[in-house]
Design a protein around this motif. Structure first.
Motif, short mmCIF file in Angstrom:
data_model
loop_
_atom_site.label_atom_id
_atom_site.label_comp_id
_atom_site.label_asym_id
_atom_site.label_seq_id
_atom_site.Cartn_x
_atom_site.Cartn_y
_atom_site.Cartn_z
N ALA A 238 0.83 -1.21 0.00
CA ALA A 238 0.00 0.00 0.00
C ALA A 238 0.86 1.26 0.00
O ALA A 238 0.59 2.22 -0.73
CB ALA A 238 -0.93 -0.01 1.21
N LEU A 239 1.91 1.28 0.80
CA LEU A 239 2.78 2.46 0.88
C LEU A 239 3.51 2.69 -0.44
O LEU A 239 3.61 3.83 -0.92
CB LEU A 239 3.78 2.30 2.02
N HIS A 240 4.00 1.62 -1.04
CA HIS A 240 4.74 1.78 -2.30
C HIS A 240 3.81 2.13 -3.46
O HIS A 240 4.17 2.93 -4.33
CB HIS A 240 5.54 0.51 -2.61
N ALA A 241 2.63 1.53 -3.46
CA ALA A 241 1.67 1.86 -4.53
C ALA A 241 1.22 3.31 -4.43
O ALA A 241 0.93 3.95 -5.45
CB ALA A 241 0.47 0.92 -4.45
N PHE A 242 1.15 3.84 -3.22
CA PHE A 242 0.78 5.24 -3.02
C PHE A 242 1.91 6.18 -3.43
O PHE A 242 1.68 7.22 -4.06
CB PHE A 242 0.42 5.46 -1.55
N ILE A 277 17.21 4.70 -11.99
CA ILE A 277 17.40 3.34 -11.47
C ILE A 277 16.37 3.04 -10.38
O ILE A 277 15.75 1.97 -10.35
CB ILE A 277 18.83 3.16 -10.93
N SER A 278 16.17 4.00 -9.48
CA SER A 278 15.17 3.82 -8.43
C SER A 278 13.79 3.62 -9.03
O SER A 278 13.02 2.75 -8.58
CB SER A 278 15.16 5.02 -7.48
N TRP A 279 13.46 4.42 -10.04
CA TRP A 279 12.15 4.29 -10.67
C TRP A 279 11.97 2.91 -11.28
O TRP A 279 10.92 2.28 -11.13
CB TRP A 279 11.99 5.36 -11.74
N VAL A 280 12.99 2.41 -11.96
CA VAL A 280 12.91 1.09 -12.59
C VAL A 280 12.74 0.00 -11.54
O VAL A 280 11.92 -0.92 -11.69
CB VAL A 280 14.16 0.83 -13.46
N VAL A 281 13.49 0.09 -10.45
CA VAL A 281 13.41 -0.94 -9.42
C VAL A 281 12.04 -0.94 -8.75
O VAL A 281 11.43 -2.00 -8.55
CB VAL A 281 14.53 -0.75 -8.36
N LEU A 286 6.41 -3.29 -8.10
CA LEU A 286 4.96 -3.26 -8.27
C LEU A 286 4.53 -4.29 -9.32
O LEU A 286 3.47 -4.94 -9.17
CB LEU A 286 4.50 -1.86 -8.67
N HIS A 287 5.33 -4.45 -10.36
CA HIS A 287 5.01 -5.46 -11.37
C HIS A 287 5.10 -6.86 -10.77
O HIS A 287 4.21 -7.71 -11.00
CB HIS A 287 5.94 -5.33 -12.57
N THR A 300 9.14 -8.46 -2.27
CA THR A 300 9.51 -7.55 -1.18
C THR A 300 11.00 -7.27 -1.18
O THR A 300 11.43 -6.15 -0.86
CB THR A 300 9.06 -8.13 0.17
N TRP A 301 11.81 -8.25 -1.53
CA TRP A 301 13.25 -8.00 -1.64
C TRP A 301 13.53 -6.93 -2.70
O TRP A 301 14.44 -6.12 -2.54
CB TRP A 301 13.98 -9.29 -2.00
N ILE A 302 12.73 -6.90 -3.75
CA ILE A 302 12.91 -5.86 -4.78
C ILE A 302 12.59 -4.49 -4.18
O ILE A 302 13.28 -3.50 -4.48
CB ILE A 302 12.01 -6.16 -5.99
N ALA A 303 11.57 -4.41 -3.32
CA ALA A 303 11.25 -3.13 -2.68
C ALA A 303 12.39 -2.67 -1.78
O ALA A 303 12.73 -1.48 -1.75
CB ALA A 303 9.96 -3.27 -1.86
#
Length: 331
Positions: A238-242, A277-281, A286-287, A300-303
């Protein structure tokens, strides 16, 4: 005002530290309760004699022993844990108020928004993370034990900012005197603060998930008193999607500002490169989170990796690289 801001930052660090200790007390007392529940005496049915009726046998104190029965200890520990948790939450609110006061007085002293250098940027990002945490805590009080790790992060980042990043108040340099400064930096600050909060449940989920799967090594047993893995994973998402759309807008706004200021929207400057790079990761996280075949712990490791790239952009680029975004105020 500058001196007041410096003092408020110091007080905020101290209050965050006391809040962290209070959360640690809550966490420890919760563990005591769990241990006491596991070793509580069991009731047995035994015969009163050969062929006699069955009666309850309870292991307990000997006659005349005034020691409180073991079953009362978990309840006392639980009450003390709840009290320590409430104190920690109240102290976090106080620390956030002091933190905000430091930002406001810094801005008044500089006669601008307090985002002109790395010290001010870290102060603002950490405050956003704390404010977002208090909102989450108000909606989900059951997640309160995450406050231990959130306050730990606040203490470390603010102490580092005070010791290594501090610079006196100075006017905004000409290159930053644009309305895009407000638009671009405010969205970067806000999204980075949410990403900062998001990494706390992300790491907690990885530990708690490992514990629920039967891993009993030291890192995983730390998570036995945390909320359930499913709740932590949902909060992480939820936090990352926001935050991700806000971060996306911040990167686009930065490109528009670069076009107006330098005549090109993108030049692979170190800051620009690491922002990309941050945007891609984060997009990859999310994908992965939306792909049923990808396990939640892998996503979650990707986050977590995404937040490491944010730290690299914030600290590594400013300390080890030079470029058109060299506005950090540190050598």
């Amino acid at each position: 005002m500058s001196a007041v801001s410096d003092q408020l930052v110091t007080f905020a660090i101290l209050v965050y530290l006391v809040a962290m200790i209070s959360h640690a007390v809550e966490y420890a007392l919760g563990n005591v309760r769990a241990v006491a529940a596991r070793v509580a005496p069991a009731r047995e049915l035994v015969g009163a004699g050969v062929g006699g009726p069955a009666v309850d046998k309870v292991d307990g104190p000997a006659p005349g022993d005034t020691t409180a029965p073991p079953s009362s200890r978990p309840s006392r520990s639980a009450g003390r844990a709840r009290l320590a948790g409430r104190i920690a939450a109240g102290l976090t609110v106080l620390a956030a108020a002091l933190h905000l006061g430091a930002l406001v007085t810094r801005g008044i002293a500089a006669d601008r928004m307090p985002w002109g250098n790395m010290y001010e940027f870290v102060l603002t990002v950490t405050w956003i993370g704390t404010a977002a945490w208090l909102v989450v805590l108000g909606k989900r009080p059951s997640l309160r034990r995450l406050g231990l790790f959130l306050t730990l992060v606040m203490v470390l980042l603010l102490a580092f900012a005070e010791l290594k990043l501090y610079v006196p108040v100075v006017p905004l340099m000409p290159a930053l005197q644009s309305y895009w400064f407000i638009i671009h930096v405010s969205t970067i600050v806000f999204s980075s603060g949410i990403f900062l909060l998001g990494v706390v449940p992300a790491v907690s989920f990885l530990l708690r998930n490992g514990y629920e799967q039967g891993r009993r090594s030291f890192p995983y047993t730390l998570a036995r008193r945390l909320p359930g893995a499913a709740d932590l994973e949902r909060l992480t998402f939820a936090l990352h999607a926001f935050s991700f759309p806000i971060f996306t807008f911040a990167v686009i706004a930065g490109a528009i500002w670069a076009e107006a200021a330098w005549g090109r929207a993108w030049g692979w400057d170190p800051k620009e490169t690491w922002a990309f790079i941050s945007w891609v990761v984060y997009a990859g996280y999310l994908h992965a989170r939306a792909t049923p075949s990808v396990r939640r712990n892998v996503a979650t490791w990707i986050a977590v990796l995404g937040f490491l790239t944010v730290l690299m952009n914030l600290f590594g680029v400013n300390f080890f690289f030079t470029g058109l975004h060299s506005y950090a105020g540190v050598e």
